[in-house]
Structures are given as C-alpha cells and as structure tokens.
Write a protein that holds these residues in place. Structure first.
Motif, PDB file in Angstrom:
ATOM      1  N   ASN A  42       0.830  -1.199   0.000  1.00 18.25           N
ATOM      2  CA  ASN A  42       0.000   0.000   0.000  1.00 18.25           C
ATOM      3  C   ASN A  42       0.872   1.260   0.000  1.00 18.25           C
ATOM      4  O   ASN A  42       0.579   2.229  -0.704  1.00 18.25           O
ATOM      5  N   LEU A  43       1.944   1.246   0.757  1.00 17.12           N
ATOM      6  CA  LEU A  43       2.870   2.376   0.787  1.00 17.12           C
ATOM      7  C   LEU A  43       3.556   2.545  -0.566  1.00 17.12           C
ATOM      8  O   LEU A  43       3.678   3.668  -1.075  1.00 17.12           O
ATOM      9  N   LEU A  44       3.978   1.446  -1.158  1.00 15.56           N
ATOM     10  CA  LEU A  44       4.678   1.515  -2.444  1.00 15.56           C
ATOM     11  C   LEU A  44       3.766   1.938  -3.584  1.00 15.56           C
ATOM     12  O   LEU A  44       4.254   2.326  -4.649  1.00 15.56           O
ATOM     13  N   PHE A  45       2.473   1.886  -3.370  1.00 17.18           N
ATOM     14  CA  PHE A  45       1.540   2.367  -4.390  1.00 17.18           C
ATOM     15  C   PHE A  45       1.732   3.867  -4.597  1.00 17.18           C
ATOM     16  O   PHE A  45       1.573   4.375  -5.701  1.00 17.18           O
ATOM     17  N   LEU A  74      -5.895  -5.290  -7.362  1.00 19.27           N
ATOM     18  CA  LEU A  74      -6.574  -6.247  -6.493  1.00 19.27           C
ATOM     19  C   LEU A  74      -6.518  -5.789  -5.035  1.00 19.27           C
ATOM     20  O   LEU A  74      -7.525  -5.826  -4.322  1.00 19.27           O
ATOM     21  N   LEU A  75      -5.354  -5.335  -4.604  1.00 17.00           N
ATOM     22  CA  LEU A  75      -5.187  -4.837  -3.240  1.00 17.00           C
ATOM     23  C   LEU A  75      -6.077  -3.626  -2.994  1.00 17.00           C
ATOM     24  O   LEU A  75      -6.767  -3.549  -1.967  1.00 17.00           O
ATOM     25  N   LYS A  76      -6.085  -2.690  -3.903  1.00 17.53           N
ATOM     26  CA  LYS A  76      -6.920  -1.485  -3.746  1.00 17.53           C
ATOM     27  C   LYS A  76      -8.404  -1.852  -3.689  1.00 17.53           C
ATOM     28  O   LYS A  76      -9.154  -1.285  -2.898  1.00 17.53           O
ATOM     29  N   GLN A  77      -8.822  -2.796  -4.514  1.00 20.68           N
ATOM     30  CA  GLN A  77     -10.221  -3.229  -4.476  1.00 20.68           C
ATOM     31  C   GLN A  77     -10.554  -3.882  -3.138  1.00 20.68           C
ATOM     32  O   GLN A  77     -11.636  -3.651  -2.587  1.00 20.68           O
ATOM     33  N   ALA A  78      -9.640  -4.670  -2.611  1.00 21.68           N
ATOM     34  CA  ALA A  78      -9.860  -5.312  -1.315  1.00 21.68           C
ATOM     35  C   ALA A  78      -9.950  -4.260  -0.206  1.00 21.68           C
ATOM     36  O   ALA A  78     -10.789  -4.366   0.693  1.00 21.68           O
ATOM     37  N   HIS A  94     -13.248  -2.566  -0.557  1.00 25.20           N
ATOM     38  CA  HIS A  94     -14.264  -3.476  -0.075  1.00 25.20           C
ATOM     39  C   HIS A  94     -14.328  -3.455   1.454  1.00 25.20           C
ATOM     40  O   HIS A  94     -15.407  -3.398   2.054  1.00 25.20           O
ATOM     41  N   ALA A  95     -13.165  -3.486   2.091  1.00 29.17           N
ATOM     42  CA  ALA A  95     -13.109  -3.496   3.565  1.00 29.17           C
ATOM     43  C   ALA A  95     -13.638  -2.195   4.144  1.00 29.17           C
ATOM     44  O   ALA A  95     -14.248  -2.193   5.225  1.00 29.17           O
ATOM     45  N   ARG A  96     -13.426  -1.097   3.448  1.00 31.31           N
ATOM     46  CA  ARG A  96     -13.877   0.206   3.936  1.00 31.31           C
ATOM     47  C   ARG A  96     -15.334   0.499   3.617  1.00 31.31           C
ATOM     48  O   ARG A  96     -15.929   1.411   4.150  1.00 31.31           O
TER      49      ARG A  96
END
Length: 108
Positions: free
Chosen positions: A40-43, A97-101, A104-106
């Motif tokens: 997430n940080l490296l994004f 995929l990570l951003k979508q997850a 989704h969590a938020r």
C-alpha cells in the motif's frame, strides 16, 4: 449434465499447476498485514528499506525480509542508486486487487 458427471469430466478451462501455484502465492502475499502495508505504501511512490521501516514503525530486517518475499513473487522491484535500493511495486494487477480489497473493507 448432472453434478456427478461434471465432477468426473476434466474442465478444459481448469488451471494448470503453475498458474494455481502463482495465484495461491499471490494471495498468500496479500494475506499478511505487514506485506499489505508495504505494498500500500509503495503504491504512492518508491521508497528505500529504511524509509519504509521508519514510516511503518517496523524493524529494517522485517521490511527487508518481506520485500525479499514480495520480490521473489515479482510483486515489487528495485533500482539501485549508489548503495541504496529503492523499491516500487511491479504488478499493476496485484495493486489493483489490493486497492479493491481495501475499498471493499472500507465499504459500509
């Protein structure tokens, strides 16, 4: 075609062993909170190991270990500038995929 018949007949679109392994390893990478935080940080931008450790409040050895795991899966890459390695993400699909997850969590 009954359910028993579908179970016996191989699916033409079934995944090969290598694909299954890579997918499972990718989800394994995304199942660890520390690796999620690093990706997430490296994004945002590239960072050196010591910067990641400082921002996330982790030991440098922990960050290095996790980056090695992510690099072996080709989820992060690095560039060398003199004696410093700067890491960035290496796979838009996994970041998406990570951003979508995360979205989704938020989602409430």
């Amino acid at each position: 075609m009954g359910e028993d018949e579908r179970l016996e007949k191989p699916n033409e679109k079934d995944l090969d062993e290598e694909t299954l392994f890579v997918v499972s390893q990718t989800f394994k990478a995304l199942s660890d909170p520390t690796r999620i935080r690093i990706l997430n940080l490296l994004f945002e931008k590239e960072y050196a190991v010591n910067e990641i450790a400082k921002i996330l409040g982790l030991r440098q050895s922990t960050v290095s270990h996790q980056l090695r795991f992510l690099k072996n899966l080709r989820l992060v890459k690095y560039r060398r500038e003199k004696t410093t390695l700067y890491y960035s993400y290496d796979d838009n699909h996994v970041i998406d995929l990570l951003k979508q997850a995360i979205e989704h969590a938020r989602h409430e």
